[in-house]
Design an enzyme around this catalytic site. Structure first.
Site, short mmCIF file in Angstrom:
data_model
loop_
_atom_site.label_atom_id
_atom_site.label_comp_id
_atom_site.label_asym_id
_atom_site.label_seq_id
_atom_site.Cartn_x
_atom_site.Cartn_y
_atom_site.Cartn_z
N CYS A 2 111.16 100.96 2.85
CA CYS A 2 110.75 101.74 4.01
C CYS A 2 111.82 101.58 5.09
CB CYS A 2 109.41 101.25 4.56
SG CYS A 2 108.03 101.34 3.39
N GLY A 29 112.50 106.34 2.90
CA GLY A 29 111.13 106.71 2.59
C GLY A 29 110.85 108.14 2.98
N ASN A 103 108.50 96.88 6.34
CA ASN A 103 109.34 97.15 5.17
C ASN A 103 109.35 95.89 4.32
OD1 ASN A 103 111.27 98.08 3.33
ND2 ASN A 103 112.97 97.39 4.60
N GLY A 104 108.85 96.00 3.09
CA GLY A 104 108.83 94.85 2.20
C GLY A 104 107.54 94.79 1.40
N TYR A 239 121.91 100.78 -3.89
CA TYR A 239 120.95 101.85 -4.12
C TYR A 239 120.22 102.28 -2.85
CZ TYR A 239 116.86 104.31 -5.95
OH TYR A 239 115.88 105.23 -6.19
#
Length: 268
Positions: A2, A29, A103-104, A239
């Site tokens: 995210c 995201g 985020n995570g 990525y």
């Protein structure tokens, strides 16, 4: 993965700055997007499924007034791609109300959810973090620090509560999080590309295990939990992150070029 973004400023249109910051983080995201603003402690949130440009219009941005804002772009990992899991989420606890973007992934979310013993509105692990902070009667920085001590896994978080912008990172630093300055205003983002887009100068990384609070008195930072060995996810370099971002001082594009050259040398 995210994307998270946050800013505190008395003079800027914080929702609009956050909107542009989310544009830069859209690659992290595409399922949902949201912005929360704090106006003298009063929270207003706009979130929905879709891209940043689909969720927000000129009309919606004009309705988001405040002196602090956080934003989130979501790619679901824990919890499905449903509206109730869009962020920033808002949790009304026994001690305070908090808006939070994460985020995570937590590895002990189920255990913490059971310990809380309350009904949560979403199926994401992010609301578990919000509930821990919102239900703790300790002062906000202490409540966040105590929550961090109970969390296991990856978390880079932005939050608004009690008129303050709060950001913190897990002790391993699995997911990126950096601080910048927009003139005299503090900005936080998942990647430096978001700082670049809004015209902010990169200051530093939020350290693993660090808690940062930005309020009317300025920025206060503390090591809330002991830092572990650095473990920034290698997929961030190859990525997830945008090529023009810098992670831990390393340009992402350059890292990808060097890795490609090394693989070419090693191939038969």
């Amino acid at each position: 993965m995210c994307g998270v973004f946050g800013i505190r400023s008395r003079d800027r249109d914080v929702a609009r700055v956050t909107y542009f910051g989310l544009h830069a983080l859209q690659h992290r995201g595409q399922e949902s997007a949201g912005i929360a603003v704090s106006d003298a402690g009063r929270l207003t949130v706009m979130r929905d499924m879709g891209l940043v440009t689909q969720v927000f219009s000129e009309q919606t941005l004009r309705g988001l007034h405040g002196d602090a804002a956080i934003g989130h772009t979501r790619y679901s990992t824990t919890g499905g791609a449903q509206w109730e899991n869009a962020q920033p989420l808002v949790h009304h606890g026994r001690a305070r109300t908090i808006a939070l973007g994460h985020n995570g992934n937590l590895t002990n979310a189920d255990e913490l959810r059971a310990e809380l013993g309350i009904a949560l509105a979403s199926s994401s692990d992010s609301e578990v973090i919000a509930a821990l902070v919102a239900d703790d009667p300790a002062p906000l920085p202490e409540a966040v620090a105590r929550a961090m001590a109970r969390l296991q896994g990856a978390y880079s978080v932005v939050a608004l509560s009690e008129g303050a912008l709060v950001t913190f990172r897990d002790p391993h630093g699995f997911r990126p999080l950096c601080l910048g300055r927009l003139d005299g205003d503090w900005v936080v983002a998942s990647e430096t590309c978001a700082l670049d887009l809004v015209g902010a100068e990169y200051e530093r990384e939020v350290a693993p295990g660090e808690l940062v609070v930005v309020d009317a008195d300025g920025l206060r930072a503390r090591q809330a939990v002991p830092a572990a060995a650095g473990a920034l996810c290698i997929f961030e370099f190859f990525y997830l992150a945008r090529p023009d971002s810098r992670l831990a001082g390393v340009e992402v594009h350059g890292a990808r070029v060097r890795m490609g050259e090394r693989l070419a040398e090693e191939s038969p």
